[in-house]
Design a protein around this motif. Structure first.
Motif, PDB file in Angstrom:
ATOM      1  N   SER A  23       0.821  -1.208   0.000  1.00  0.00           N
ATOM      2  CA  SER A  23       0.000   0.000   0.000  1.00  0.00           C
ATOM      3  C   SER A  23       0.859   1.265   0.000  1.00  0.00           C
ATOM      4  N   ALA A  24       2.143   1.114   0.339  1.00  0.00           N
ATOM      5  CA  ALA A  24       3.037   2.283   0.313  1.00  0.00           C
ATOM      6  C   ALA A  24       3.614   2.540  -1.082  1.00  0.00           C
ATOM      7  N   ILE A  25       3.421   1.570  -1.982  1.00  0.00           N
ATOM      8  CA  ILE A  25       4.031   1.665  -3.310  1.00  0.00           C
ATOM      9  C   ILE A  25       2.978   2.014  -4.363  1.00  0.00           C
ATOM     10  N   PRO A  26       3.201   3.064  -5.135  1.00  0.00           N
ATOM     11  CA  PRO A  26       2.224   3.422  -6.167  1.00  0.00           C
ATOM     12  C   PRO A  26       2.133   2.360  -7.274  1.00  0.00           C
ATOM     13  N   ASP A  27       1.022   2.373  -7.991  1.00  0.00           N
ATOM     14  CA  ASP A  27       0.750   1.343  -8.996  1.00  0.00           C
ATOM     15  C   ASP A  27       1.806   1.227 -10.093  1.00  0.00           C
ATOM     16  N   HIS A  28       2.434   2.334 -10.457  1.00  0.00           N
ATOM     17  CA  HIS A  28       3.387   2.273 -11.579  1.00  0.00           C
ATOM     18  C   HIS A  28       4.748   1.724 -11.163  1.00  0.00           C
ATOM     19  N   VAL A  29       4.925   1.423  -9.879  1.00  0.00           N
ATOM     20  CA  VAL A  29       6.211   0.895  -9.395  1.00  0.00           C
ATOM     21  C   VAL A  29       6.071  -0.608  -9.127  1.00  0.00           C
ATOM     22  N   VAL A  30       6.985  -1.395  -9.695  1.00  0.00           N
ATOM     23  CA  VAL A  30       6.954  -2.848  -9.518  1.00  0.00           C
ATOM     24  C   VAL A  30       7.679  -3.224  -8.224  1.00  0.00           C
ATOM     25  N   GLY A  65      15.990   1.426  -4.792  1.00  0.00           N
ATOM     26  CA  GLY A  65      15.214   1.456  -3.562  1.00  0.00           C
ATOM     27  C   GLY A  65      15.147   0.087  -2.912  1.00  0.00           C
ATOM     28  N   MET A  66      15.507   0.045  -1.612  1.00  0.00           N
ATOM     29  CA  MET A  66      15.454  -1.177  -0.810  1.00  0.00           C
ATOM     30  C   MET A  66      14.633  -0.869   0.444  1.00  0.00           C
ATOM     31  N   SER A  67      14.635  -1.773   1.420  1.00  0.00           N
ATOM     32  CA  SER A  67      13.783  -1.561   2.604  1.00  0.00           C
ATOM     33  C   SER A  67      13.982  -0.183   3.243  1.00  0.00           C
ATOM     34  N   GLY A  68      15.238   0.223   3.364  1.00  0.00           N
ATOM     35  CA  GLY A  68      15.513   1.450   4.106  1.00  0.00           C
ATOM     36  C   GLY A  68      15.295   2.736   3.339  1.00  0.00           C
ATOM     37  N   ASP A  69      15.234   2.650   2.017  1.00  0.00           N
ATOM     38  CA  ASP A  69      15.234   3.897   1.242  1.00  0.00           C
ATOM     39  C   ASP A  69      14.256   3.913   0.060  1.00  0.00           C
ATOM     40  N   PHE A  70      13.299   2.975   0.042  1.00  0.00           N
ATOM     41  CA  PHE A  70      12.478   2.876  -1.164  1.00  0.00           C
ATOM     42  C   PHE A  70      11.541   4.065  -1.377  1.00  0.00           C
ATOM     43  N   LEU A  71      11.076   4.679  -0.279  1.00  0.00           N
ATOM     44  CA  LEU A  71      10.177   5.833  -0.461  1.00  0.00           C
ATOM     45  C   LEU A  71      10.919   6.997  -1.113  1.00  0.00           C
ATOM     46  N   SER A  84      12.139   6.107  -9.192  1.00  0.00           N
ATOM     47  CA  SER A  84      12.248   4.652  -9.305  1.00  0.00           C
ATOM     48  C   SER A  84      10.976   4.054  -9.913  1.00  0.00           C
ATOM     49  N   THR A  85      11.147   3.011 -10.742  1.00  0.00           N
ATOM     50  CA  THR A  85       9.980   2.289 -11.271  1.00  0.00           C
ATOM     51  C   THR A  85       9.955   0.848 -10.762  1.00  0.00           C
ATOM     52  N   MET A  86      10.999   0.458  -9.985  1.00  0.00           N
ATOM     53  CA  MET A  86      11.080  -0.912  -9.469  1.00  0.00           C
ATOM     54  C   MET A  86      11.861  -0.893  -8.166  1.00  0.00           C
ATOM     55  N   VAL A  87      11.239  -1.406  -7.099  1.00  0.00           N
ATOM     56  CA  VAL A  87      11.936  -1.442  -5.816  1.00  0.00           C
ATOM     57  C   VAL A  87      12.209  -2.886  -5.420  1.00  0.00           C
ATOM     58  N   ARG A  88      13.328  -3.099  -4.746  1.00  0.00           N
ATOM     59  CA  ARG A  88      13.754  -4.447  -4.329  1.00  0.00           C
ATOM     60  C   ARG A  88      13.724  -4.494  -2.811  1.00  0.00           C
ATOM     61  N   ILE A  89      12.696  -5.142  -2.260  1.00  0.00           N
ATOM     62  CA  ILE A  89      12.494  -5.079  -0.819  1.00  0.00           C
ATOM     63  C   ILE A  89      12.521  -6.458  -0.184  1.00  0.00           C
ATOM     64  N   GLY A  90      13.439  -6.632   0.769  1.00  0.00           N
ATOM     65  CA  GLY A  90      13.587  -7.917   1.448  1.00  0.00           C
ATOM     66  C   GLY A  90      13.136  -7.854   2.890  1.00  0.00           C
ATOM     67  N   SER A  91      13.977  -7.297   3.752  1.00  0.00           N
ATOM     68  CA  SER A  91      13.756  -7.394   5.200  1.00  0.00           C
ATOM     69  C   SER A  91      12.455  -6.754   5.677  1.00  0.00           C
ATOM     70  N   SER A  92      11.977  -5.727   5.018  1.00  0.00           N
ATOM     71  CA  SER A  92      10.717  -5.109   5.453  1.00  0.00           C
ATOM     72  C   SER A  92       9.513  -6.022   5.219  1.00  0.00           C
ATOM     73  N   ILE A  93       9.664  -7.001   4.342  1.00  0.00           N
ATOM     74  CA  ILE A  93       8.574  -7.957   4.106  1.00  0.00           C
ATOM     75  C   ILE A  93       8.821  -9.242   4.896  1.00  0.00           C
ATOM     76  N   PHE A  94      10.025  -9.804   4.725  1.00  0.00           N
ATOM     77  CA  PHE A  94      10.328 -11.134   5.267  1.00  0.00           C
ATOM     78  C   PHE A  94      10.901 -11.110   6.685  1.00  0.00           C
ATOM     79  N   GLY A  95      11.258  -9.915   7.173  1.00  0.00           N
ATOM     80  CA  GLY A  95      11.973  -9.833   8.441  1.00  0.00           C
ATOM     81  C   GLY A  95      13.476  -9.857   8.195  1.00  0.00           C
ATOM     82  N   GLU A  96      14.232  -9.536   9.229  1.00  0.00           N
ATOM     83  CA  GLU A  96      15.692  -9.484   9.107  1.00  0.00           C
ATOM     84  C   GLU A  96      16.244 -10.831   8.676  1.00  0.00           C
ATOM     85  N   ARG A  97      17.308 -10.790   7.883  1.00  0.00           N
ATOM     86  CA  ARG A  97      17.998 -12.024   7.523  1.00  0.00           C
ATOM     87  C   ARG A  97      19.034 -12.346   8.599  1.00  0.00           C
ATOM     88  N   SER A  98      19.189 -13.663   8.899  1.00  0.00           N
ATOM     89  CA  SER A  98      20.198 -13.989   9.928  1.00  0.00           C
ATOM     90  C   SER A  98      21.543 -14.200   9.289  1.00  0.00           C
TER      91      SER A  98
END
Ligand SMILES: *Cc1c(COP(=O)(O)O)cnc(C)c1O
Length: 218
Positions: free
Chosen positions: A11-18, A191-197, A204-218
């Motif tokens: 919901s934080a990502i606009p429709d034109h951004v993958v 754009g990644m978890s910390g800086d995608f906004l 940006s037209t495509m953001v790569r988000i890991g930890s904000s969705i899946f949680g921190e990686r160990s």
């Protein structure tokens, strides 16, 4: 709760951004869970893990190779990879072209540009970038869709913003000056978890988000 985290990001990502959900190190069951919620684009940074997950998960997933890719490993992913984000040498570009031909397909790629202050990160400088851009016409089985970049890992928002806006400017210049069909040079992956906004604000037209969705990686 992965559902809540996913819906919050969505919901934080606009429709034109993958949204590319970066699932590296995370198990197949979690990926399947997001897939069942409608997510189809997943990013991995290790070839072996990418191949394994591709084998085990639904075949309509779009797999993004987001990490540094060694030339001798292109052959393992060439038949199915959806987008290679981190082309950082002419040698790699030529190998992708060769393996794409072998597989009777065209492979979409992005050129990774070095925008961060740290010199530990991979990526092309201005000169190398233009050298590769001028060589793209020779690679008939590669379609260059745009650029990718990673900003510095720092707190200083204005510096991160500047790095993203510099990349957007390079993207616009290349699109205008080097493409007969500018509409196929249409992806700016930043754009990644910390800086995608911030990245989205800068184009940006495509953001790569890991930890904000899946949680921190160990
Ligand atoms: C791991 C990774 C990401 C995701 O990072 P998060 O901070 O977990 O969102 C994005 N891009 C690349 C290239 C990565 O390797």
């Amino acid at each position: 709760m992965i559902e809540k985290a996913f819906y919050d990001i969505q919901s934080a990502i606009p429709d034109h951004v993958v949204l590319v959900a970066v699932s590296k190190t995370k198990p197949e069951q979690l990926i399947k869970k997001l897939y069942d919620l409608g997510q189809k684009d997943f990013g991995e940074n290790k070839v072996q893990e990418l191949v394994r997950k591709h084998d085990q998960l639904p075949k309509d997933i779009n797999w993004h190779m987001i990490g540094h890719l060694q030339t001798n490993k292109v052959k393992y992913i060439a038949s199915f990879v959806s987008l290679i984000h981190a082309v950082d040498s002419l040698k790699l570009l030529k190998e992708i072209d060769k393996q794409a031909k072998k597989n009777h397909r065209v492979i979409d790629v992005l050129l990774q540009v070095h925008i961060a202050q740290e010199d530990t990160k991979f990526g092309l400088n201005q000169e190398e970038l233009m050298e590769i851009v001028s060589y793209l016409d020779e690679c008939k089985s590669v379609r260059c869709r745009g650029l990718m970049g990673m900003a510095s890992f720092i707190e200083d928002k204005s510096q991160i913003q500047k790095e993203f806006s510099d990349l957007k400017q390079q993207f616009d210049e290349i699109k205008t000056n080097n493409f007969h069909e500018p509409s196929t040079f249409d992806i700016l992956s930043m754009g990644m978890s910390g800086d995608f906004l911030l990245a989205i604000e800068e184009g940006s037209t495509m953001v790569r988000i890991g930890s904000s969705i899946f949680g921190e990686r160990s």
